[in-house]
Design an enzyme around this catalytic site. Structure first.
Site, short mmCIF file in Angstrom:
data_model
loop_
_atom_site.label_atom_id
_atom_site.label_comp_id
_atom_site.label_asym_id
_atom_site.label_seq_id
_atom_site.Cartn_x
_atom_site.Cartn_y
_atom_site.Cartn_z
N SER A 86 72.12 7.88 -74.39
CA SER A 86 73.08 8.94 -74.07
C SER A 86 73.39 8.95 -72.57
O SER A 86 74.51 9.26 -72.17
CB SER A 86 72.57 10.31 -74.54
OG SER A 86 71.42 10.70 -73.84
N LYS A 145 54.46 -10.86 -68.10
CA LYS A 145 55.54 -10.04 -67.54
C LYS A 145 56.34 -10.85 -66.53
O LYS A 145 57.56 -10.75 -66.45
CB LYS A 145 54.93 -8.79 -66.87
CG LYS A 145 55.97 -7.89 -66.26
CD LYS A 145 55.44 -6.53 -65.90
CE LYS A 145 55.28 -5.67 -67.12
NZ LYS A 145 55.23 -4.24 -66.87
N MET A 172 61.98 1.53 -71.17
CA MET A 172 60.60 1.95 -71.42
C MET A 172 59.52 0.99 -70.88
O MET A 172 58.35 1.24 -71.04
CB MET A 172 60.38 2.20 -72.92
CG MET A 172 61.24 3.33 -73.47
SD MET A 172 61.15 4.88 -72.51
CE MET A 172 59.60 5.53 -73.14
N HIS A 231 64.05 10.59 -64.53
CA HIS A 231 62.89 11.03 -65.31
C HIS A 231 63.05 12.51 -65.66
O HIS A 231 63.42 13.32 -64.80
CB HIS A 231 61.61 10.81 -64.49
CG HIS A 231 60.39 11.19 -65.26
ND1 HIS A 231 59.86 10.39 -66.25
CD2 HIS A 231 59.64 12.32 -65.24
CE1 HIS A 231 58.82 11.01 -66.79
NE2 HIS A 231 58.67 12.18 -66.20
C1 GRF Z 1 66.06 10.37 -70.68
O1 GRF Z 1 65.48 11.62 -70.92
C2 GRF Z 1 65.59 9.82 -69.36
O2 GRF Z 1 65.32 10.79 -68.42
C3 GRF Z 1 64.32 9.10 -69.74
O3 GRF Z 1 64.59 8.53 -70.99
C4 GRF Z 1 65.56 9.33 -71.68
C5 GRF Z 1 66.64 8.41 -72.16
O4 GRF Z 1 67.53 9.02 -73.06
N1 GRF Z 1 63.95 8.13 -68.72
P1 GRF Z 1 68.88 8.28 -73.50
O5 GRF Z 1 68.46 6.95 -74.14
O6 GRF Z 1 69.71 8.05 -72.27
O7 GRF Z 1 69.53 9.17 -74.49
#
Ligand code: GRF
Length: 200
Positions: free
Chosen positions: A13, A65, A90, A109
């Protein structure tokens, strides 16, 4: 024009909000590509819909990595990427990526760092029973959700509010704020490049 890559592993999103901001001229830059490390991540559908090139590269379980990131850096070079915007990516970045893009990787974050770092910032704040949380946008270094803070904004946690309602407000704030901070960051980096070019 700065060319940047968005790194995402999930729903995307924030990716969508950044794409919209580029289309609207809020961000003066070009999305060179999406980089995604998860084959079935919904963010890939979003990239396809917007005709944004994407790289899908999953890490092999036995691969180091370093080896994985060397591949990524090679691919990003081919796309002439100069900055990386993390949006729900992630994996923790290693030295190979960090050294290839020094001070040029930004993350968002969903908490007021240094409070509640890690994978579930919203849930952790909600369960801790604190009165406020928020979002943090920062440069990425070798820690988990550390690195110089560029911007923070807080939100109240209502005593009777649900987790879903809080998540909704956090994400809305992310989508309205992240593109603006990215725009400023890219502008600053462009000016740095111009200065360097005039000295050379
Ligand atoms: C967001 O809450 C961001 O802050 C965190 O991961 C989430 C990603 O959400 N790092 P999206 O995939 O952008 O919907």
């Amino acid at each position: 024009m700065m060319r940047f890559s968005i790194f995402a592993s999930g729903t995307g999103s924030n990716f969508e909000a950044i794409v919209q901001a580029v289309d609207d001229g809020v961000i003066n830059g070009e999305i060179a590509c999406l980089f995604c490390d998860v084959a079935d991540a919904y963010v890939i559908e979003r990239a396809k819909k917007h005709h944004i090139p994407y790289i899908l590269l999953e890490k092999k379980s036995k691969e180091t990595k370093k080896k994985y990131e060397k591949k990524i850096v090679g691919l990003l070079d081919a796309y002439e990427v100069t900055c990386i915007i993390l949006a729900g990516y992630m994996k923790i970045l290693g030295p190979t990526l960090l050294q290839s893009f020094p001070q040029r990787i930004v993350n968002i974050h969903p908490s007021l760092l240094p409070e509640f770092p890690g994978k579930q910032g919203i849930l952790d704040a909600y369960q801790a029973g604190v009165k406020k949380t928020g979002i943090t946008i920062h440069l990425v270094d070798n820690g988990i959700d550390t690195g110089p803070i560029m911007y923070q904004e807080s939100l109240p946690i209502y005593p009777t509010g649900t987790l879903e309602e809080l998540e909704e407000r956090v994400h809305q704030l992310e989508h309205s704020v992240y593109p603006k901070i990215i725009a400023k960051f890219l502008e600053g980096e462009r000016e740095n490049d111009d200065k360097k070019a005039s000295v050379d």
